[in-house]
Design an enzyme around this catalytic site. Structure first.
Site, mmCIF file in Angstrom:
data_model
loop_
_atom_site.group_PDB
_atom_site.id
_atom_site.type_symbol
_atom_site.label_atom_id
_atom_site.label_comp_id
_atom_site.label_asym_id
_atom_site.label_seq_id
_atom_site.Cartn_x
_atom_site.Cartn_y
_atom_site.Cartn_z
ATOM 1 N N TYR A 1 -64.720 -3.941 19.017
ATOM 2 C CA TYR A 1 -64.532 -2.546 18.612
ATOM 3 C C TYR A 1 -63.687 -2.434 17.340
ATOM 4 O O TYR A 1 -63.873 -1.500 16.546
ATOM 5 C CB TYR A 1 -63.933 -1.730 19.752
ATOM 6 C CG TYR A 1 -62.425 -1.736 19.836
ATOM 7 C CD1 TYR A 1 -61.660 -0.786 19.156
ATOM 8 C CD2 TYR A 1 -61.751 -2.695 20.581
ATOM 9 C CE1 TYR A 1 -60.279 -0.787 19.226
ATOM 10 C CE2 TYR A 1 -60.376 -2.711 20.656
ATOM 11 C CZ TYR A 1 -59.640 -1.754 19.981
ATOM 12 O OH TYR A 1 -58.260 -1.767 20.047
ATOM 13 N N VAL B 1 -56.734 6.616 16.105
ATOM 14 C CA VAL B 1 -56.126 6.793 17.422
ATOM 15 C C VAL B 1 -56.666 5.695 18.325
ATOM 16 O O VAL B 1 -57.861 5.656 18.624
ATOM 17 C CB VAL B 1 -56.443 8.182 18.012
ATOM 18 C CG1 VAL B 1 -55.825 8.330 19.398
ATOM 19 C CG2 VAL B 1 -55.937 9.284 17.082
ATOM 20 N N ASP B 2 -55.779 4.806 18.744
ATOM 21 C CA ASP B 2 -56.194 3.668 19.572
ATOM 22 C C ASP B 2 -55.267 3.569 20.793
ATOM 23 O O ASP B 2 -54.654 2.537 21.045
ATOM 24 C CB ASP B 2 -56.153 2.375 18.753
ATOM 25 C CG ASP B 2 -56.903 1.237 19.436
ATOM 26 O OD1 ASP B 2 -57.596 1.496 20.430
ATOM 27 O OD2 ASP B 2 -56.772 0.084 18.981
ATOM 28 N N VAL B 3 -55.168 4.669 21.512
ATOM 29 C CA VAL B 3 -54.297 4.714 22.688
ATOM 30 C C VAL B 3 -55.086 4.834 23.990
ATOM 31 O O VAL B 3 -54.514 4.830 25.068
ATOM 32 C CB VAL B 3 -53.303 5.892 22.596
ATOM 33 C CG1 VAL B 3 -52.356 5.707 21.432
ATOM 34 C CG2 VAL B 3 -54.042 7.222 22.494
#
Length: 489
Positions: A269, A357-359
């Protein structure tokens, strides 16, 4: 001495409860479902212990009997340290679902010790009762001491023990404390109790030596201030190359790096995050929410020499792991802030060309407060008018679990006129949770989804048609059932 025993056992209850969440996290996650199971099952076990302890105390109100109960609790606590991996893996492999697996795992591992610990306060109260005229005062004092011990256990466990000791090590140490409390309660057969305490200390030392041995082999299992994290050698099954992997949940790998090519994007990803370079080639200010292995920040620093990168990572322990194992450099263009992404956005006044945003990288635990429309509006305020927002989400394309993906799309559509979805994996079932990137723009101006670069063109071609948003829920701070949508309930 009886009061000291009650205090110590009260402290142990809460230390065990905090350790439970860390033990379950790698296999079942840290979602509200898991926390609810831990709290609910342990409360039920304590209630059973109160009832059972009172009945036994009426039959035999002796220190010797109470000492035996405490020693049995020590044995059950030490047994958790031995068996937790096997038990939780076996339950998870049974395919019973998150709710049932969480309840069963907590009941099997922590139920016996919690029940025995629940017996101690009523048992001690019965021993201390010698005059009915002061019964209320006696019972109140002992339960106050037990609760005070629990308060100390909460702060000692949450602020100190978990930060400096491993989960299994904590259990062995608390078992040693219980063995010592058993001897304080009744000195009879003290050699056996002393041996039990020493055995628990020995198990702690053995656990520490095993951790050191694993670290020497490149395997790190550490409790950070916020979570349990593992770093270990693994293999990229798309290329067959060796990677160093970071895992913070049961789905496997949340971060990775090629040790022989640390500047490359190792996880599938993350190879799609350079879409930001296509839509904002002249980026100067970049915001990344969620550091992890810091793959994208390193990519920006390398590929865009004029860009400054702000990273908001909640957990300083994760940043420390990134520096130690994932080649995170010191760079004057990189600013790292250790705080919650929502509180950062609430106070932010800067504008960014690119926001990533990778949370939402764990299907076992999604921070709901970062998925709501209130957060999305803050993101829109922080994004430049011609900028691009890329959000890594978890969701299914079809079936009951697709509700989360559709809710994400509906929520981001409230603040962004253009919300596109990119599927990072072409294979696999559409009803299974997977990484889906949302690519968002603040204006209706058309964007170019073609590229002369074959690699970039291949990523752009993975855009999928927008989902049907009829009936999709816009997530809010008031109501965001992300975990229910993930599990398909």
């Amino acid at each position: 001495m009886l009061e000291i025993v009650v205090f110590l056992c009260g402290a142990v209850v809460m230390v065990i409860e905090l350790a439970a969440t860390r033990i379950l996290a790698p296999y079942l996650g840290t979602s509200t479902v898991v926390w609810t199971s831990v709290i609910g099952v342990i409360l039920a076990a304590l209630s059973l212990g109160y009832w059972w302890g009172g009945r036994l105390a009426d039959r035999n109100p002796s220190r010797k009997a109470l000492s035996g109960v405490i020693l049995a609790a020590a044995a059950c606590t030490a047994a958790i340290g031995f068996s937790n991996t096997f038990v939780v893996e076996m339950i998870r492999a049974s395919g019973t679902g998150l709710h049932a697996s969480s309840l069963l795992a907590v009941a099997c591992l922590f139920g016996p010790a919690s029940t025995l610990l629940g017996m101690i306060a009523p048992f001690a109260a019965r021993i201390r009762l010698t005059d009915t005229a002061t019964a209320g005062r006696t019972v109140g004092r002992l339960y106050a001491l037990s609760t005070a011990g629990s308060i100390v256990g909460v702060f000692a466990g949450g602020f100190f023990l978990i930060a400096y000791f491993g989960s299994s090590a904590i259990l062995f140490l608390t078992a040693a404390v219980l063995a010592g409390a058993s001897a304080l309660c009744h000195a009879g057969r003290w050699p056996l109790k002393a041996l039990a305490a020493l055995a628990c200390v020995g198990l702690y030392l053995f656990s520490a030596s095993q951790t050191a041995a694993l670290t020497a082999k490149g395997v790190v299992d550490v409790d950070t201030p916020y979570q349990r994290a593992m770093v270990y050698p693994s293999r990229d099954y798309t290329t067959g190359r060796t990677i160093v992997a970071l895992s913070t949940g049961p789905e496997g790998v949340q971060g990775g790096v090629y040790p022989d090519e640390p500047e490359a994007l190792a996880l599938n990803y993350t190879r799609f995050l350079p879409l930001a370079s296509h839509f904002a080639p002249g980026m100067r200010r970049v915001l990344v929410l969620g550091g992890g292995a810091y793959a994208f920040p390193k990519y920006v620093l390398r590929s865009h020499p004029a860009a400054d990168v702000d990273v908001v990572e909640l957990d300083p322990g994760i940043t420390a792991l990134a520096r130690a194992h994932f080649f995170l450099p010191d760079d004057p263009r990189l600013t790292i802030r250790h705080e919650d992404a929502r509180t950062f956005l609430n106070a932010n006044t800067q504008r960014y060309d690119v926001i990533v945003v990778d949370v939402f990288n764990s299907a076992a635990s999604i921070p709901f407060h970062l998925a709501t429309v209130e957060t999305v509006r803050r993101l829109a305020l922080a994004l430049a008018d011609d900028g691009v927002l890329i959000v890594n989400t978890i969701g299914a394309l079809q079936g009951p679990r697709a509700r989360l993906y559709k809710s994400f799309a509906a929520t981001y559509s409230q603040a962004f006129p253009q919300v596109h979805a990119v599927r990072t994996w072409s294979g696999g079932a559409e009803d299974a949770p997977q990484n889906l990137l949302l690519v968002c723009f603040k204006t209706d101006a058309p964007r170019d989804w073609t590229s002369a670069d074959p690699a970039m063109a291949g990523r752009l071609d993975r855009r999928i048609p927008p989902p049907d948003l009829s009936g999709a829920l816009v997530l809010t701070d008031e109501y965001a059932p992300v975990e229910r949508y993930l599990t398909g309930w």
